[in-house]
Design a protein around this motif. Sequence first.
Motif, short mmCIF file in Angstrom:
data_model
loop_
_atom_site.label_atom_id
_atom_site.label_comp_id
_atom_site.label_asym_id
_atom_site.label_seq_id
_atom_site.Cartn_x
_atom_site.Cartn_y
_atom_site.Cartn_z
N VAL A 30 15.47 -30.37 -8.09
CA VAL A 30 15.60 -31.20 -6.89
C VAL A 30 16.02 -30.35 -5.71
O VAL A 30 15.45 -30.43 -4.61
N ARG A 31 17.04 -29.51 -5.92
CA ARG A 31 17.52 -28.66 -4.82
C ARG A 31 16.43 -27.71 -4.35
O ARG A 31 16.27 -27.46 -3.14
N ALA A 32 15.67 -27.14 -5.31
CA ALA A 32 14.62 -26.20 -4.95
C ALA A 32 13.55 -26.86 -4.09
O ALA A 32 13.14 -26.33 -3.05
N VAL A 33 13.10 -28.04 -4.50
CA VAL A 33 12.04 -28.73 -3.76
C VAL A 33 12.57 -29.22 -2.41
O VAL A 33 11.87 -29.14 -1.39
N LEU A 34 13.80 -29.72 -2.38
CA LEU A 34 14.36 -30.22 -1.12
C LEU A 34 14.53 -29.09 -0.10
O LEU A 34 14.28 -29.29 1.10
N ILE A 35 14.95 -27.90 -0.54
CA ILE A 35 15.10 -26.79 0.42
C ILE A 35 13.73 -26.38 0.95
O ILE A 35 13.58 -26.01 2.12
N ILE A 36 12.70 -26.46 0.10
CA ILE A 36 11.35 -26.15 0.55
C ILE A 36 10.90 -27.18 1.60
O ILE A 36 10.33 -26.82 2.64
N VAL A 37 11.17 -28.46 1.33
CA VAL A 37 10.81 -29.51 2.29
C VAL A 37 11.51 -29.29 3.62
O VAL A 37 10.91 -29.42 4.70
N VAL A 38 12.81 -28.94 3.57
CA VAL A 38 13.58 -28.73 4.80
C VAL A 38 13.04 -27.54 5.59
O VAL A 38 12.80 -27.63 6.80
N VAL A 39 12.83 -26.40 4.91
CA VAL A 39 12.32 -25.20 5.58
C VAL A 39 10.93 -25.48 6.15
O VAL A 39 10.62 -25.11 7.29
N PHE A 40 10.10 -26.12 5.35
CA PHE A 40 8.74 -26.45 5.78
C PHE A 40 8.76 -27.31 7.05
O PHE A 40 8.04 -27.04 8.02
N THR A 41 9.60 -28.34 7.04
CA THR A 41 9.65 -29.27 8.18
C THR A 41 10.21 -28.59 9.42
O THR A 41 9.65 -28.72 10.52
N VAL A 42 11.30 -27.85 9.26
CA VAL A 42 11.94 -27.19 10.41
C VAL A 42 11.00 -26.16 11.03
O VAL A 42 10.90 -26.06 12.26
N CYS A 43 10.30 -25.42 10.20
CA CYS A 43 9.47 -24.32 10.71
C CYS A 43 8.13 -24.77 11.27
O CYS A 43 7.66 -24.19 12.25
N PHE A 44 7.53 -25.79 10.67
CA PHE A 44 6.14 -26.10 11.01
C PHE A 44 5.92 -27.41 11.76
O PHE A 44 4.92 -27.55 12.46
N LEU A 45 6.82 -28.38 11.61
CA LEU A 45 6.63 -29.66 12.29
C LEU A 45 6.66 -29.54 13.82
O LEU A 45 5.81 -30.14 14.50
N PRO A 46 7.62 -28.79 14.43
CA PRO A 46 7.64 -28.72 15.89
C PRO A 46 6.33 -28.22 16.49
O PRO A 46 5.84 -28.76 17.50
N GLY A 47 5.74 -27.18 15.89
CA GLY A 47 4.49 -26.64 16.41
C GLY A 47 3.34 -27.62 16.30
O GLY A 47 2.51 -27.74 17.21
N VAL A 48 3.28 -28.35 15.18
CA VAL A 48 2.21 -29.33 14.99
C VAL A 48 2.37 -30.50 15.96
O VAL A 48 1.40 -30.95 16.58
N ALA A 49 3.61 -30.99 16.12
CA ALA A 49 3.85 -32.13 17.01
C ALA A 49 3.50 -31.78 18.46
O ALA A 49 2.81 -32.55 19.15
N THR A 50 3.97 -30.64 18.93
CA THR A 50 3.68 -30.25 20.32
C THR A 50 2.23 -29.84 20.49
O THR A 50 1.65 -30.01 21.57
#
Length: 319
Positions: free
Chosen positions: A221-241
Amino acid sequence: MENNSCVAPQYMVAKVLPPVMIVEFLLGLPGNVMALWIFCFRLQGWRTTTIYLLNLMLADFLLLAGLPFRIDNHMRGENWIFGEAMCRINLFMLAVNRSASISFMTIVALDRYFKVVHPHHTVSLMSARQAVTVVAVVWPVVFLLRSPLLFNKLLWKEGNNTLCRSFSSKENLTVGLKIHYVLYMAEFFVPFFVLVFCAVRIIYTLRRAGKGRRMNIHRAVRAVLIIVVVFTVCFLPGVATGLATLLVGKLHPEDCKSYLLAGEIFVLTLGFTYLNSALDPLIYCISSSMFREALKKSVPAVSVFSIRERRNDSIASNG
């Protein structure tokens, strides 16, 4: 090179982004060099997860190799001095880093998902050799999908500046650059939903698991959640803008000023994308017990974290 419509140097980006990128480079380089040393010289044997994580780290080195050129470009007020070929290679390397990082993050999460939710599935029983085969398929696919950046014009002359961009004007897009735009969006949304699905299913399995399995599932759970967090923080802002910029161009095609402002904000958010090389070592530590043990033996200070982790695992398994 020729003038392109609705294109201008991004002076706000030139002031804000270089210090951010320098910090990300200084954080990402030592972390990934340490990880490379551990992967190459300290690991005792190989598992599927560590093979995928090694390739995630190799993708980070593509970013770290290309980042100094982008820093120099922005520090010159967005004036590229290295020529057309290096412009294409640089943007290709940055794009390959993004695609490969997303691919291997998703594969690590899927690996965890199958081992927890479907432990007897063929995917869960894959050998290290089979994992190498997966890697050998992923890299050529990533290179092929990003190859349009090597064969399209990415250098634009605007006043006294030479602009090197993979995202430029809203007009005169080649087929290759249209593919690049679509891929930039698609490679976020599809893996994001896969990651969220994996996280939800693993958490659901944890809630229903007996005490004997809870510790291993809790780590997954921790492994997948940290991946989700890193993925979202790094890639969501660029896609949204990026989507916002495209909408501005479509809805208000005559408003060049708004389009340029939206484009500048989009490029600023790429600072989050470049952050993935500095955050990925967290994924190595949390996703692989072998990597953690090797790191603990190599860096004594990490033992403190390891002790706390065992206590938390013990609490979680008894809860």
